[in-house]
Design an enzyme around this catalytic site. Structure first.
Site, short mmCIF file in Angstrom:
data_model
loop_
_atom_site.label_atom_id
_atom_site.label_comp_id
_atom_site.label_asym_id
_atom_site.label_seq_id
_atom_site.Cartn_x
_atom_site.Cartn_y
_atom_site.Cartn_z
N LYS A 15 0.84 -1.14 0.11
CA LYS A 15 0.21 0.10 -0.01
C LYS A 15 0.86 1.23 0.03
CE LYS A 15 -2.75 -0.82 3.45
NZ LYS A 15 -3.58 -0.38 4.66
N ARG A 90 -12.63 2.46 7.96
CA ARG A 90 -12.45 1.03 8.83
C ARG A 90 -13.79 0.33 8.80
NH1 ARG A 90 -6.91 1.77 9.82
NH2 ARG A 90 -6.12 0.59 11.79
N ARG A 189 -2.31 -9.25 13.27
CA ARG A 189 -2.64 -8.22 12.46
C ARG A 189 -3.44 -8.66 11.17
NH1 ARG A 189 2.61 -6.31 13.20
NH2 ARG A 189 3.40 -7.00 11.07
P1 AMP Z 1 -2.73 2.19 11.07
O1 AMP Z 1 -1.46 2.82 10.90
O2 AMP Z 1 -3.64 2.39 10.01
O3 AMP Z 1 -2.68 0.65 11.47
O4 AMP Z 1 -3.57 2.81 12.31
C1 AMP Z 1 -2.95 3.01 13.60
C2 AMP Z 1 -4.07 3.16 14.62
O5 AMP Z 1 -4.55 4.28 14.56
C3 AMP Z 1 -5.05 1.90 14.63
O6 AMP Z 1 -4.70 1.04 15.35
C4 AMP Z 1 -6.00 2.90 15.50
O7 AMP Z 1 -6.09 3.10 16.92
C5 AMP Z 1 -6.07 4.26 14.72
N1 AMP Z 1 -6.80 4.34 13.50
C6 AMP Z 1 -6.29 4.41 12.35
N2 AMP Z 1 -7.41 4.48 11.21
C7 AMP Z 1 -8.49 4.56 11.97
C8 AMP Z 1 -9.65 4.31 11.61
N3 AMP Z 1 -10.17 4.54 10.35
N4 AMP Z 1 -10.80 4.20 12.59
C9 AMP Z 1 -10.51 4.09 13.91
N5 AMP Z 1 -9.28 4.10 14.31
C10 AMP Z 1 -8.21 4.31 13.41
#
Ligand code: AMP
Length: 235
Positions: A15, A90, A189
């Site tokens: 990605k 999400r 994950r």
């Molecule tokens: P990521 O880098 O996308 O894995 O996001 C890291 C953290 O940010 C996640 O574990 C959530 O705590 C928060 N997060 C990111 N995107 C979202 C989303 N769309 N909705 C809710 N929490 C999010």
């Protein structure tokens, strides 16, 4: 019409690389909600502190807060031609909010790009990855030309075997990212991704918005497929 591209794919599907390709090719910024939340680390206001605490616990941020952060980002000047959304939406509630928000501006999601990768391949991409100090990345399973590698057993047998890898030409020791070294964490994950994204994929499929891209191809072939999908959607 502006370009609103939603990028989905399991960790390891590429990605990050492809978001950079879309950004450069179409001139729209890459908006990762994870990055936006992480960037709040240095802020001390109550909202930022609340977000930090939730992330520390490995939980999702509430839809209300997430949507607000996305709205603020989409209203910035550099996002007026559209954005690449990564890590957002999400869930269906976020998808519905986004749809309503864009509709209010006379816009809509252009395309949902699903970078599809066999989950065992996703595991090997994370578990087998070793990186050099200059950022060069190798993989013991798929890209090991020029490196030497072996698993070394823990003498007491208390910890899983350690992966040792070096660049043959220079002797440089390669390292794993901490979150790639734990097989259980990688599996968790991948599993979380599968569970949370399937309903979203179904949601966007019902709207005819999903392009499935085979992420096991070369980076260039994936970029080409992405370009074809976006160009077909914007006419
Ligand atoms: P990521 O880098 O996308 O894995 O996001 C890291 C953290 O940010 C996640 O574990 C959530 O705590 C928060 N997060 C990111 N995107 C979202 C989303 N769309 N909705 C809710 N929490 C999010």
């Amino acid at each position: 019409m502006s370009l609103y591209i939603i990028l989905m794919g399991v960790q390891g599907a590429g990605k990050g690389v492809q978001a950079a390709f879309i950004r450069d090719h179409y001139g729209i910024p890459h908006v990762s909600t994870g990055d936006l939340f992480r960037a709040m680390k240095t802020r001390t206001d109550p909202l930022a502190q609340q977000i930090q605490e939730i992330m520390r616990q490995g939980l999702l941020i509430s839809d209300d807060i997430t949507n607000k952060v996305v709205r603020d980002r989409l209203e910035q000047a550099d996002a007026q031609g559209g954005v690449i959304l990564d890590g957002y939406p999400r869930n269906a509630a976020q998808a519905q909010w986004l749809e309503a928000f864009l509709a209010g501006r006379g816009q809509a999601v252009t395309r949902v790009l699903l970078l599809e990768l066999d989950l065992y391949d996703a595991f090997r991409r994370a578990f087998g990855r070793v990186v050099a100090a200059n950022g060069d990345s190798f993989n013991i399973y798929s890209h090991s030309e020029g490196i030497d590698w072996r698993f070394v057993d823990d003498p007491q047998g208390l910890f899983p075997p350690r992966l040792e890898a070096t660049v043959i030409a220079t002797g440089e020791k390669l390292v794993r990212r901490p979150d790639d070294a734990n097989a259980h964490a990688i599996i968790k994950r991948i599993d979380t991704y599968r569970q949370t994204t399937q309903p979203l994929i179904d949601y966007y499929r019902a709207k005819g918005l999903v392009s499935v891209i085979d992420a096991s191809q070369s980076i260039e072939a994936v970029s080409q497929a992405i370009q074809t999908a976006i160009d077909a959607a914007r006419v």
